[in-house]
Design a protein around this motif. Structure first.
Motif, PDB file in Angstrom:
ATOM      1  N   LYS A 164       0.835  -1.199   0.000  1.00  0.00           N
ATOM      2  CA  LYS A 164       0.000   0.000   0.000  1.00  0.00           C
ATOM      3  C   LYS A 164       0.873   1.254   0.000  1.00  0.00           C
ATOM      4  O   LYS A 164       1.981   1.261   0.536  1.00  0.00           O
ATOM      5  N   ALA A 165       0.363   2.316  -0.589  1.00  0.00           N
ATOM      6  CA  ALA A 165       1.082   3.584  -0.613  1.00  0.00           C
ATOM      7  C   ALA A 165       1.282   4.079   0.819  1.00  0.00           C
ATOM      8  O   ALA A 165       0.340   4.123   1.610  1.00  0.00           O
ATOM      9  N   ALA A 166       2.514   4.415   1.158  1.00  0.00           N
ATOM     10  CA  ALA A 166       2.869   4.899   2.491  1.00  0.00           C
ATOM     11  C   ALA A 166       4.204   5.610   2.381  1.00  0.00           C
ATOM     12  O   ALA A 166       4.832   5.629   1.318  1.00  0.00           O
ATOM     13  N   GLN A 167       4.634   6.202   3.462  1.00  0.00           N
ATOM     14  CA  GLN A 167       5.921   6.897   3.492  1.00  0.00           C
ATOM     15  C   GLN A 167       6.716   6.440   4.700  1.00  0.00           C
ATOM     16  O   GLN A 167       6.175   6.299   5.794  1.00  0.00           O
ATOM     17  N   HIS A 168       8.003   6.176   4.475  1.00  0.00           N
ATOM     18  CA  HIS A 168       8.910   5.840   5.570  1.00  0.00           C
ATOM     19  C   HIS A 168      10.019   6.895   5.609  1.00  0.00           C
ATOM     20  O   HIS A 168      10.499   7.327   4.550  1.00  0.00           O
ATOM     21  N   PRO A 169      10.448   7.319   6.806  1.00  0.00           N
ATOM     22  CA  PRO A 169      11.434   8.401   6.892  1.00  0.00           C
ATOM     23  C   PRO A 169      12.783   8.088   6.245  1.00  0.00           C
ATOM     24  O   PRO A 169      13.495   9.014   5.848  1.00  0.00           O
ATOM     25  N   LEU A 170      13.138   6.829   6.120  1.00  0.00           N
ATOM     26  CA  LEU A 170      14.424   6.476   5.531  1.00  0.00           C
ATOM     27  C   LEU A 170      14.316   6.030   4.075  1.00  0.00           C
ATOM     28  O   LEU A 170      15.262   6.201   3.300  1.00  0.00           O
ATOM     29  N   LEU A 171      13.188   5.451   3.696  1.00  0.00           N
ATOM     30  CA  LEU A 171      13.061   4.845   2.368  1.00  0.00           C
ATOM     31  C   LEU A 171      11.919   5.409   1.527  1.00  0.00           C
ATOM     32  O   LEU A 171      11.642   4.891   0.445  1.00  0.00           O
ATOM     33  N   GLY A 172      11.278   6.449   2.009  1.00  0.00           N
ATOM     34  CA  GLY A 172      10.191   7.015   1.229  1.00  0.00           C
ATOM     35  C   GLY A 172       9.063   6.020   1.072  1.00  0.00           C
ATOM     36  O   GLY A 172       8.570   5.462   2.053  1.00  0.00           O
ATOM     37  N   GLU A 173       8.648   5.757  -0.182  1.00  0.00           N
ATOM     38  CA  GLU A 173       7.519   4.857  -0.414  1.00  0.00           C
ATOM     39  C   GLU A 173       7.959   3.421  -0.665  1.00  0.00           C
ATOM     40  O   GLU A 173       7.142   2.584  -1.056  1.00  0.00           O
ATOM     41  N   LEU A 174       9.225   3.119  -0.420  1.00  0.00           N
ATOM     42  CA  LEU A 174       9.770   1.806  -0.750  1.00  0.00           C
ATOM     43  C   LEU A 174       9.811   0.856   0.443  1.00  0.00           C
ATOM     44  O   LEU A 174       9.928   1.283   1.593  1.00  0.00           O
ATOM     45  N   ARG A 175       9.747  -0.433   0.129  1.00  0.00           N
ATOM     46  CA  ARG A 175      10.069  -1.495   1.075  1.00  0.00           C
ATOM     47  C   ARG A 175      11.250  -2.274   0.515  1.00  0.00           C
ATOM     48  O   ARG A 175      11.273  -2.631  -0.666  1.00  0.00           O
ATOM     49  N   ILE A 176      12.239  -2.519   1.354  1.00  0.00           N
ATOM     50  CA  ILE A 176      13.375  -3.372   1.018  1.00  0.00           C
ATOM     51  C   ILE A 176      13.290  -4.631   1.865  1.00  0.00           C
ATOM     52  O   ILE A 176      13.070  -4.558   3.074  1.00  0.00           O
ATOM     53  N   ASN A 177      13.440  -5.768   1.214  1.00  0.00           N
ATOM     54  CA  ASN A 177      13.438  -7.041   1.924  1.00  0.00           C
ATOM     55  C   ASN A 177      14.740  -7.772   1.644  1.00  0.00           C
ATOM     56  O   ASN A 177      15.168  -7.886   0.490  1.00  0.00           O
ATOM     57  N   LEU A 178      15.375  -8.259   2.687  1.00  0.00           N
ATOM     58  CA  LEU A 178      16.586  -9.065   2.577  1.00  0.00           C
ATOM     59  C   LEU A 178      16.206 -10.492   2.935  1.00  0.00           C
ATOM     60  O   LEU A 178      15.744 -10.754   4.047  1.00  0.00           O
ATOM     61  N   THR A 179      16.399 -11.422   2.014  1.00  0.00           N
ATOM     62  CA  THR A 179      16.057 -12.823   2.265  1.00  0.00           C
ATOM     63  C   THR A 179      17.315 -13.664   2.202  1.00  0.00           C
ATOM     64  O   THR A 179      17.942 -13.768   1.141  1.00  0.00           O
ATOM     65  N   PHE A 180      17.682 -14.248   3.330  1.00  0.00           N
ATOM     66  CA  PHE A 180      18.918 -15.016   3.446  1.00  0.00           C
ATOM     67  C   PHE A 180      18.622 -16.519   3.307  1.00  0.00           C
ATOM     68  O   PHE A 180      17.703 -17.035   3.922  1.00  0.00           O
ATOM     69  N   ARG A 181      19.453 -17.180   2.499  1.00  0.00           N
ATOM     70  CA  ARG A 181      19.284 -18.609   2.256  1.00  0.00           C
ATOM     71  C   ARG A 181      20.643 -19.309   2.197  1.00  0.00           C
ATOM     72  O   ARG A 181      21.658 -18.684   1.893  1.00  0.00           O
ATOM     73  N   LYS A 182      20.621 -20.579   2.491  1.00  0.00           N
ATOM     74  CA  LYS A 182      21.766 -21.457   2.249  1.00  0.00           C
ATOM     75  C   LYS A 182      21.423 -22.218   0.988  1.00  0.00           C
ATOM     76  O   LYS A 182      20.600 -23.130   1.007  1.00  0.00           O
ATOM     77  N   ALA A 183      22.064 -21.838  -0.122  1.00  0.00           N
ATOM     78  CA  ALA A 183      21.668 -22.360  -1.426  1.00  0.00           C
ATOM     79  C   ALA A 183      22.494 -23.529  -1.900  1.00  0.00           C
ATOM     80  O   ALA A 183      22.171 -24.159  -2.905  1.00  0.00           O
ATOM     81  N   SER A 184      23.564 -23.842  -1.202  1.00  0.00           N
ATOM     82  CA  SER A 184      24.424 -24.952  -1.640  1.00  0.00           C
ATOM     83  C   SER A 184      24.737 -25.878  -0.466  1.00  0.00           C
ATOM     84  O   SER A 184      24.473 -25.529   0.675  1.00  0.00           O
TER      85      SER A 184
END
Length: 214
Positions: free
Chosen positions: A194-214
């Motif tokens: 949904k449209a929103a504002q964050h003080p550090l990222l504006g209207e964006l969401r950043i997601n970090l997804t950590f995996r063990k792939a090997s």
């Protein structure tokens, strides 16, 4: 009335299912360094919108860091050591990233998590992630660690079948979700942002997804 009640950070652990928890506010202490690291990663391997094997363009923009990166194109989903956009290895995983993932996994009961891939996803308003399982790793003994930064999101956490009922889990800046063990292959996704504002990222969401792939 407390006008700031809805924006104050929450802490603590919330169980979603056996082997799955939300760690409220777990990444807040590292928020500025995490975002600086994201900027460094994307300067080398920029965000891009991948194409699915079916020919659809993903609404979420993404890149990777670590020894392996997750990619998708008409040939399928897979991990690759090379960024197909520039022909170079993915940026190294920052020590801060690996440490945060290890600590979050341990807090959820999974000791010794050593991820070798981190998917960095950027959500704009309207972007979503459809229900899916994380199956491309081939080894399901390791958990998934997912860090939310920026505007709020609603995380969908389902069952072992796509049609199973889903929990709708609100996530805010600094929250970390960990799932593994009996919940490792549960279906999950993200509702349209949904449209929103964050003080550090504006209207964006950043997601970090950590995996063990090997």
């Amino acid at each position: 009335m407390d006008l700031f009640a809805d924006t104050a950070p929450h802490t603590g652990t919330e169980a979603l299912a056996p082997g799955a928890v939300v760690l409220r506010g777990f990444a807040l202490d590292d928020q500025h360094d995490l975002l600086a690291a994201v900027d460094a990663i994307t300067a080398q391997s920029p965000f891009r919108h991948l194409v699915t094997p079916g020919g659809h363009t993903m609404s979420v923009a993404m890149t990777n860091c670590g020894r392996l990166g997750w990619v998708s194109d008409r040939r399928g989903y897979r991990y690759d050591a090379i960024d197909p956009l520039n022909g170079q290895p993915w940026p190294s995983m920052p020590a801060l990233f690996a440490d945060l993932a290890d600590r979050a996994a341990a807090a959820a009961g999974f000791e010794g998590f050593k991820p070798d891939a981190c998917l960095v996803n950027r959500y704009e308003p309207g972007a979503r992630l459809t229900l899916h399982q994380d199956r491309d790793e081939g080894n399901y003994a390791h958990p998934i660690v997912s860090v939310s930064l920026g505007v709020p999101a609603t995380f969908l956490f389902g069952g072992d079948q796509r049609a199973d009922k889903q929990q709708r889990v609100p996530l805010v800046h600094g929250d970390v979700v960990v799932w593994g063990g009996p919940s490792r292959l549960r279906y999950h996704g993200v509702q349209p942002i949904k449209a929103a504002q964050h003080p550090l990222l504006g209207e964006l969401r950043i997601n970090l997804t950590f995996r063990k792939a090997s």
